[in-house]
Design an enzyme around this catalytic site. Structure first.
Site, PDB file in Angstrom:
ATOM      1  CG  HIS A 210      -0.239   0.264   2.502  1.00 23.06           C
ATOM      2  ND1 HIS A 210       0.482  -0.693   3.128  1.00 23.06           N
ATOM      3  CD2 HIS A 210      -0.133   1.380   3.262  1.00 23.06           C
ATOM      4  CE1 HIS A 210       1.003  -0.192   4.244  1.00 23.06           C
ATOM      5  NE2 HIS A 210       0.647   1.056   4.343  1.00 23.06           N
TER       6      HIS A 210
HETATM    7  C1  UD1 Z   1      -2.560   4.845   6.085  1.00 28.32           C
HETATM    8  C2  UD1 Z   1      -1.333   5.322   6.857  1.00 28.32           C
HETATM    9  C3  UD1 Z   1      -0.212   4.293   6.754  1.00 28.32           C
HETATM   10  C4  UD1 Z   1      -0.717   2.915   7.171  1.00 28.32           C
HETATM   11  C5  UD1 Z   1      -1.933   2.576   6.327  1.00 28.32           C
HETATM   12  C6  UD1 Z   1      -2.515   1.226   6.638  1.00 28.32           C
HETATM   13  C7  UD1 Z   1      -0.895   7.735   6.896  1.00 28.32           C
HETATM   14  C8  UD1 Z   1      -0.055   8.807   6.340  1.00 28.32           C
HETATM   15  N1  UD1 Z   1      -0.802   6.564   6.286  1.00 28.32           N
HETATM   16  O1  UD1 Z   1      -2.214   4.777   4.721  1.00 28.32           O
HETATM   17  O2  UD1 Z   1       0.836   4.666   7.608  1.00 28.32           O
HETATM   18  O3  UD1 Z   1       0.315   1.980   6.978  1.00 28.32           O
HETATM   19  O4  UD1 Z   1      -2.941   3.575   6.556  1.00 28.32           O
HETATM   20  O5  UD1 Z   1      -3.582   0.950   5.764  1.00 28.32           O
HETATM   21  O6  UD1 Z   1      -1.608   7.958   7.850  1.00 28.32           O
HETATM   22  N2  UD1 Z   1      -9.342   4.505   1.368  1.00 28.32           N
HETATM   23  C9  UD1 Z   1     -10.550   3.872   1.194  1.00 28.32           C
HETATM   24  N3  UD1 Z   1     -11.205   3.412   2.300  1.00 28.32           N
HETATM   25  C10 UD1 Z   1     -10.716   3.566   3.560  1.00 28.32           C
HETATM   26  C11 UD1 Z   1      -9.494   4.230   3.727  1.00 28.32           C
HETATM   27  C12 UD1 Z   1      -8.814   4.682   2.622  1.00 28.32           C
HETATM   28  O7  UD1 Z   1     -11.023   3.712   0.068  1.00 28.32           O
HETATM   29  O8  UD1 Z   1     -11.363   3.111   4.521  1.00 28.32           O
HETATM   30  C13 UD1 Z   1      -8.601   4.961   0.166  1.00 28.32           C
HETATM   31  C14 UD1 Z   1      -8.875   6.382  -0.191  1.00 28.32           C
HETATM   32  O9  UD1 Z   1      -8.860   6.475  -1.591  1.00 28.32           O
HETATM   33  C15 UD1 Z   1      -7.686   7.116   0.367  1.00 28.32           C
HETATM   34  C16 UD1 Z   1      -6.568   6.092   0.219  1.00 28.32           C
HETATM   35  O10 UD1 Z   1      -7.207   4.835   0.423  1.00 28.32           O
HETATM   36  O11 UD1 Z   1      -7.439   8.298  -0.299  1.00 28.32           O
HETATM   37  C17 UD1 Z   1      -5.452   6.251   1.194  1.00 28.32           C
HETATM   38  O12 UD1 Z   1      -5.947   6.288   2.544  1.00 28.32           O
HETATM   39  P1  UD1 Z   1      -5.124   7.070   3.683  1.00 28.32           P
HETATM   40  O13 UD1 Z   1      -5.793   6.939   4.991  1.00 28.32           O
HETATM   41  O14 UD1 Z   1      -4.815   8.456   3.215  1.00 28.32           O
HETATM   42  O15 UD1 Z   1      -3.733   6.342   3.690  1.00 28.32           O
HETATM   43  P2  UD1 Z   1      -3.326   4.793   3.604  1.00 28.32           P
HETATM   44  O16 UD1 Z   1      -2.653   4.585   2.298  1.00 28.32           O
HETATM   45  O17 UD1 Z   1      -4.448   3.893   3.966  1.00 28.32           O
END
Ligand code: UD1
Length: 367
Positions: A210
């Site tokens: 991820h």
């Molecule tokens: C976040 C954490 C990372 C952790 C990871 C575990 C930060 C900077 N990053 O990264 O350290 O290892 O979580 O998963 O805090 N999205 C969904 N559904 C959800 C959540 C996210 O569709 O429930 C999608 C969205 O398009 C979003 C993208 O995933 O923009 C990224 O989500 P985000 O929370 O920004 O960061 P992660 O990559 O999940």
């Protein structure tokens, strides 16, 4: 002691839930001393990124759900700060406990500290020294504003001391994530996750990806996908796909390549117990996650980390983890080395014994 009576524990993203579960459990043993509040920022909101962990780990419903959702780093961090500041003003907790290194961790630590509410950081002191990782910024900022720093390993203590943090703030307590793993492991005995995926113990690998550094660039992600497809013909690979990676597979036009394959088994993100069941019996774990490096170490399963560095060097020293980067040739060589029986012996890092949360609560009781 009265100062700490109400403790607000923050969760936001998937890797937070299994760290808070053992803390809540341990704090609940002292109802006369502590009142806990669980605050969910809503950074992760999908059922399979959040709800399933509440079910698997029997977490209570959050007392407050801030519903911040996704956004750019500044946007998400700012939204958490504004919403959590309001919670702190209304509830005035005696202590805020944050875990890990996600945006919610840093945002809540800053918001609480600016209201002069003491902050405890669980999993403090980890450093990758890679400033392109948003988590590294989150770790350093959270540690610098936290009053109590609970570390999972000796190297974390050293990192903090080198940064000028006074030793009285640092408490080496071990790894709460391993508390959770050891508590939940017996439940995996009877789960039919392997049958569900059509694999048998020791005859498959698991894969998680991820990090933006692996999935946001067409060439890098394409190279990983190609080598993983090739390797899956030797060893079936189960890949629970993170929403970010799913989006990038589609955007980069890679979906067709992976969806049509029988040996590379893509699935939506899976819950804690299914993942633990799969990892426990896997021949190898391929990942760019931090937590999985730790879990693989304790499970004694060889871990191949698709990153250039790790903030968890103790997993490499223990013999479980190899940091190979994201170049296809390096990934191929690492997997073949395992297939050729170049096993490894893994030891358990100091204090990764299932009692870290108890040590943290002991410190809180002393204060
Ligand atoms: C976040 C954490 C990372 C952790 C990871 C575990 C930060 C900077 N990053 O990264 O350290 O290892 O979580 O998963 O805090 N999205 C969904 N559904 C959800 C959540 C996210 O569709 O429930 C999608 C969205 O398009 C979003 C993208 O995933 O923009 C990224 O989500 P985000 O929370 O920004 O960061 P992660 O990559 O999940």
């Amino acid at each position: 002691m009265a100062r700490f009576r109400t403790i607000a524990l923050v969760v936001g993203a998937r890797p937070n839930f299994m760290k808070v579960a053992p803390l809540l459990q341990e704090l609940s043993k002292y109802p006369q001393v502590f009142r806990t509040q669980l605050i969910h920022t809503g950074q992760h909101y999908d059922a399979d990124m959040s709800d399933v962990f509440f079910q698997d780990l029997k977490l209570p419903r959050p007392d407050r759900f801030l519903g911040v959702g996704s956004g750019s780093h500044a946007e998400q961090t700012a939204k958490v700060m504004v919403a959590f500041e309001q919670v702190c003003v209304e509830e005035r907790p005696g202590l805020v406990v944050v875990v890990g290194d996600v945006n919610s961790t840093m945002a809540c630590a800053i918001a609480a500290k600016k209201l002069c509410i003491p902050v405890a950081h669980v999993e403090a002191g980890l450093r990758s020294r890679d400033w392109t990782m948003p988590e590294e910024i989150n770790r350093v900022v959270t540690d610098v504003v936290s009053d109590l720093l609970f570390t999972p390993s000796r190297d974390a203590d050293e990192n903090l001391l080198r940064e000028g943090i006074s030793p009285e703030r640092i408490h080496f307590v071990g790894n709460v994530m391993i508390d959770c793993l050891l508590a939940q492991l017996p439940k995996t005995e009877t789960r039919d996750t392997l049958q569900h995926f059509g694999v048998t113990a020791g005859n498959y690998a698991t894969l998680t990806l991820h990090r933006p550094s692996n999935v946001d660039d067409a060439e890098i992600f394409g190279g990983i996908v190609d080598v993983v497809l090739e390797l899956s013909r030797e060893l079936p690979i189960i890949w629970p796909v993170h929403p970010r990676s799913r989006k990038m597979l589609e955007q980069l036009g890679l979906s067709d390549r992976v969806e049509r394959n029988l040996d590379l088994r893509l699935t939506d993100p899976i819950g804690y117990l299914d993942m633990l069941t799969l990892n426990r019996r896997a021949r190898a774990i391929l990942t760019d996650s931090g937590g999985l490096q730790e879990e693989a170490t304790v499970l004694g399963v060889p871990c191949i980390t698709l990153r250039q560095n790790t903030e968890r060097p103790v997993t490499v020293e223990a013999g479980a983890n190899r940091i190979v980067g994201n170049h296809p040739a390096a990934i191929r060589a690492a997997v073949w080395s395992i297939l050729n029986g170049n096993g490894h012996r893994s030891s358990i890092p100091e204090l990764w014994d299932g009692k870290a949360a108890a040590r943290i609560v002991e410190v809180l009781l002393r204060l």
